[in-house]
Enzyme design. Sequence first.
Site, PDB file in Angstrom:
ATOM      1  N   GLU A 286      56.121  71.998 -22.200  1.00  0.00           N
ATOM      2  CA  GLU A 286      57.403  71.323 -21.949  1.00  0.00           C
ATOM      3  C   GLU A 286      57.176  69.980 -21.245  1.00  0.00           C
ATOM      4  O   GLU A 286      57.830  68.987 -21.547  1.00  0.00           O
ATOM      5  CB  GLU A 286      58.327  72.199 -21.091  1.00  0.00           C
ATOM      6  CG  GLU A 286      58.829  73.450 -21.794  1.00  0.00           C
ATOM      7  CD  GLU A 286      59.561  73.149 -23.092  1.00  0.00           C
ATOM      8  OE1 GLU A 286      60.373  72.198 -23.117  1.00  0.00           O
ATOM      9  OE2 GLU A 286      59.298  73.842 -24.085  1.00  0.00           O
ATOM     10  N   ASP A 368      51.684  70.413 -27.484  1.00  0.00           N
ATOM     11  CA  ASP A 368      50.588  71.389 -27.425  1.00  0.00           C
ATOM     12  C   ASP A 368      49.278  70.705 -27.018  1.00  0.00           C
ATOM     13  O   ASP A 368      48.511  71.235 -26.213  1.00  0.00           O
ATOM     14  CB  ASP A 368      50.384  72.063 -28.796  1.00  0.00           C
ATOM     15  CG  ASP A 368      51.382  73.194 -29.033  1.00  0.00           C
ATOM     16  OD1 ASP A 368      52.092  73.578 -28.084  1.00  0.00           O
ATOM     17  OD2 ASP A 368      51.445  73.700 -30.176  1.00  0.00           O
TER      18      ASP A 368
END
Length: 426
Positions: A286, A368
């Site tokens: 996030e 990621d």
Amino acid sequence: MSAFSPFLQAATISTNAIGFWDAYLLFRQRRSYNTTEIPAYFKEKVTEEEFDKAQAYGRDSTSFSLLEHVKGLVLSNVELLLRVPARFYYYVAKRTGLTVGSFAHNYTCAVAADVVSIVLDTPFSYYDTFYLEERHGFNKTTKMEFVKDIIKSFLLRIILLYPVQTALIQFVVRQFGERFPIYFFGGMTVLMFTFMVIYPNFIMPLFNKFTPIDKESPLKKKIETLCATVHFPLKKVFVVDGSRRSHHSNAYFYGFGKNKCIVLYDTLLEQMKESDEPILAVLCHELGHWKHWHMYINLSIALAQLLGISYGAGAAVFNPRVYEAFGFHHTDPVVGMYLFLEVFFQPISALMGHVSCYISRQHEFQADRFAVSQGYGGPMKKALLVMTKENKSAITPDPLYSAMTYTHPPMLERLEALDVEMKKQK
Ligand SMILES: [Zn+2]
């Protein structure tokens, strides 16, 4: 009688072309769940039973989506060909005695149309929640809660959305005439930002309970350390009772500037209770979205889209032929806006939807990679695998369906990309 006005023709053709294309995509996805072979990558990570369960859930939920989609397409055709919105519009005026095109008339139409769509949609969402999700072990909602949710969101729309929306359109069009698009865009932009502040702080708490995370918990300390390392201006960490409605898990952050709040679903904490590392990895992902300005990129796209809508609607609102094509005898800006959005903007937004899914997937890969760069590659893989199992995510999605509609890359692609990135790090 303009039964075959070019506008009506264009609308019917585009509605059906998009409708059949989407149905085709769903059909392909439905078929992909018939795969019984576990992809090699997952062989040691997912048991036969877990795989079968995920496939069964995917099959059922896609069949349901397909059914819902067909219902929508049939309704759209009936609406277009029988000119239902115009009939409805004049019927409301006649029954209530309200002046056609007045604020009260437009508002009453919006509320009445909302009630009709609740009546048409509720049986489907009821089935979805209490049969489909229930059967696969996701549903946690009670019938009482289900009804309360419908009433609460209905009240929000009739108290906030419809009055503000109707008043804004009427005001800018009357005040600025043909120059209204830029003012409409300005007004909507202000509303959008206001909404972004109101939504997480005042509206979400109407539906869920947000509890600040336990001050003394070791997880909170680790979250603070992680945020400090990447210079994320963390204000608060909340745990939301997502488990009240569903077993699905998630995490996100919100807020502008230095006022950032992180929200963790209690389901996420529960599913990853064995160790904090995967939770921190999800969080770090996030933070990757934040680090790479994804929120602002998405906001710019939304604003560009809004600008297009404003000017496009500007072309429709003053054109009497557009109104006639759909059975309206009055040039009412609220109706003009509706016709533009429902009819002309639809094909553009369908296309934009595919493009924005692609952008979103690129953002996910980037987030990621950020998690890997902070040393969370391994835990991120662990988290993704847990979420795949717990959420019964698609393990064998259809390549075309996922390329067109997935906001997140298929699990296999994400895991493989993580492996590649982790190798580079070494
Ligand atoms: Zn993400």
